[in-house]
Design a protein around this motif. Structure first.
Motif, short mmCIF file in Angstrom:
data_model
loop_
_atom_site.label_atom_id
_atom_site.label_comp_id
_atom_site.label_asym_id
_atom_site.label_seq_id
_atom_site.Cartn_x
_atom_site.Cartn_y
_atom_site.Cartn_z
N LEU A 251 8.56 44.11 -46.26
CA LEU A 251 8.97 45.48 -46.04
C LEU A 251 9.12 46.24 -47.34
N ALA A 252 9.55 45.54 -48.39
CA ALA A 252 9.78 46.20 -49.67
C ALA A 252 8.50 46.40 -50.48
N ALA A 253 7.41 45.75 -50.08
CA ALA A 253 6.21 45.73 -50.90
C ALA A 253 5.62 47.11 -51.13
N ASN A 254 5.50 47.91 -50.08
CA ASN A 254 4.88 49.24 -50.21
C ASN A 254 5.89 50.29 -49.75
N LEU A 255 6.97 50.40 -50.52
CA LEU A 255 8.11 51.19 -50.10
C LEU A 255 8.73 51.90 -51.28
N SER A 256 9.02 53.18 -51.10
CA SER A 256 9.73 53.95 -52.10
C SER A 256 11.14 54.22 -51.56
N GLU A 257 12.14 53.58 -52.14
CA GLU A 257 13.51 53.75 -51.66
C GLU A 257 13.96 55.20 -51.76
N ARG A 258 13.48 55.90 -52.77
CA ARG A 258 13.84 57.31 -52.93
C ARG A 258 13.37 58.13 -51.73
N GLU A 259 12.15 57.84 -51.24
CA GLU A 259 11.64 58.58 -50.09
C GLU A 259 12.45 58.27 -48.84
N ILE A 260 12.82 57.00 -48.64
CA ILE A 260 13.58 56.61 -47.46
C ILE A 260 14.95 57.28 -47.46
N GLU A 261 15.63 57.26 -48.60
CA GLU A 261 16.94 57.89 -48.70
C GLU A 261 16.86 59.39 -48.40
N LYS A 262 15.78 60.00 -48.86
CA LYS A 262 15.58 61.43 -48.64
C LYS A 262 15.51 61.76 -47.15
N PHE A 263 14.73 60.97 -46.41
CA PHE A 263 14.53 61.27 -45.00
C PHE A 263 15.65 60.74 -44.12
N ASP A 264 16.41 59.75 -44.59
CA ASP A 264 17.62 59.35 -43.87
C ASP A 264 18.54 60.56 -43.70
N VAL B 225 1.13 59.07 -45.99
CA VAL B 225 0.45 58.53 -47.17
C VAL B 225 0.92 59.18 -48.47
N GLU B 226 1.44 60.42 -48.38
CA GLU B 226 1.93 61.08 -49.60
C GLU B 226 3.32 60.61 -50.00
N HIS B 227 3.89 59.67 -49.22
CA HIS B 227 5.24 59.19 -49.50
C HIS B 227 5.31 57.70 -49.79
N VAL B 228 4.16 57.03 -49.93
CA VAL B 228 4.17 55.60 -50.23
C VAL B 228 3.53 55.33 -51.58
N PRO B 229 3.90 54.24 -52.25
CA PRO B 229 3.34 53.94 -53.56
C PRO B 229 1.84 53.65 -53.55
N ASP B 230 1.32 53.08 -52.46
CA ASP B 230 -0.09 52.67 -52.41
C ASP B 230 -0.73 53.19 -51.12
N PRO B 231 -1.18 54.44 -51.10
CA PRO B 231 -1.79 55.00 -49.88
C PRO B 231 -3.00 54.22 -49.39
N GLN B 232 -3.84 53.75 -50.32
CA GLN B 232 -5.05 53.02 -49.91
C GLN B 232 -4.69 51.75 -49.15
N ALA B 233 -3.67 51.02 -49.63
CA ALA B 233 -3.25 49.79 -48.94
C ALA B 233 -2.77 50.11 -47.53
N LEU B 234 -2.00 51.18 -47.38
CA LEU B 234 -1.50 51.56 -46.06
C LEU B 234 -2.64 51.93 -45.13
N LEU B 235 -3.59 52.71 -45.62
CA LEU B 235 -4.72 53.10 -44.78
C LEU B 235 -5.57 51.90 -44.39
N THR B 236 -5.72 50.95 -45.29
CA THR B 236 -6.46 49.72 -44.97
C THR B 236 -5.75 48.96 -43.85
N GLU B 237 -4.43 48.86 -43.94
CA GLU B 237 -3.67 48.17 -42.91
C GLU B 237 -3.76 48.90 -41.57
N CYS B 238 -3.75 50.23 -41.61
CA CYS B 238 -3.90 51.00 -40.37
C CYS B 238 -5.24 50.71 -39.72
N GLY B 239 -6.28 50.62 -40.53
CA GLY B 239 -7.59 50.29 -40.01
C GLY B 239 -7.64 48.90 -39.39
#
Length: 255
Positions: free
Chosen positions: A11-24, A147-161
């Motif tokens: 869960l922590a691998a592709n995660l920006s804690e700053r972004e999560i705190e913002k949207f909490d 995708v504009e809120h994660v450290p690695d957008p390409q990795a996330l898009l690959t996983e979505c695919g």
């Protein structure tokens, strides 16, 4: 609040804690039509119509090819679902919706609202990596304003695919990285109109349609459509647009 040290390594691998705190901090207000995010709700209504039309067209094609029946519900995965603004209405349309988010607070807000509206959505506090480990696949995967809120957008898009069945539909919505998007989405939305809190977006993290296409190309996607969205500050209305210079939606079929 969600802390990185309480998360699994996946869960922590592709995660920006700053972004999560913002949207909490923002989650509770998302469903209030008279609250500070009424502009976002108006934006969501237009985005939802695009997604609904894209799914309907995709299902019609599948029926025409003999790959699905007209009354067959589709399995939909909403990645980064927030408070469920897309997941709930899609579930009410009859689809079997799984919705995930890295914020435990967002998931709790979404679950609470789903109970109040008697809507069945499988909300899960996890990332796409967890679903891949379970070998899950879906007919439709949504990746909207994520995708504009994660450290690695390409990795996330690959996983979505990877989470899409062959012939499945991927819909991505995000912000283009242009000079216009800086002035409209950052200066205009956050500082002039104050439709969003200052610091909601980082222009350096915006992603162009070309970058999205390049990220999903290795998995053999066929691009169906690229449509922009624009906001009229005088009428305070969102609409679909031919210009993808700021907000845009992209739909693609996995071959």
């Amino acid at each position: 609040m969600l802390h990185r040290d309480k998360l699994s390594p996946e869960l922590a691998a592709n995660l920006s804690e700053r972004e999560i705190e913002k949207f909490d901090a923002l989650a509770e207000a998302w469903w209030d039509p008279d609250g500070p995010f009424k502009t976002v709700l108006a934006f969501n209504a237009v985005r939802l119509q695009y997604i609904t039309d894209a799914i309907d067209a995709h299902l019609a094609d599948a029926v025409g090819l003999g790959q699905a029946s007209e009354n067959q519900p589709l399995t939909v995965l909403d990645v980064g679902c927030g408070a469920g603004l897309l997941a709930e209405p899609l579930a009410r349309q009859g689809h079997r919706v799984t919705a995930i988010d890295a914020s435990a607070h967002n998931i709790e807000v979404a679950r609470r609202h789903a109970r109040l509206s008697a809507t069945q959505v499988d909300y899960r506090h996890c990332l796409t990596t967890a679903l891949l480990q379970e070998r899950q696949q879906y007919d439709v995967v949504l990746n909207t304003e994520v995708v504009e809120h994660v450290p690695d957008p390409q990795a996330l898009l690959t996983e979505c695919g990877q989470l899409l069945k062959p012939g499945g539909l991927l819909i991505v919505a995000t912000l283009n990285r242009t000079i216009k998007s800086f002035f409209v989405a950052i200066i205009g939305a956050e500082y002039v109109l104050r439709a969003l809190p200052r610091g909601t977006h980082d222009w350096r993290a915006f992603v162009s349609p070309t970058a999205i296409i390049q990220a999903i190309a290795p998995q053999g996607f066929e691009i169906n459509d690229l449509t922009g969205m624009s906001y009229n500050p005088f009428s305070r209305r969102w609409r679909l647009s031919h210009s993808a210079d700021v907000n845009y939606l992209l739909s693609a079929r996995k071959l």
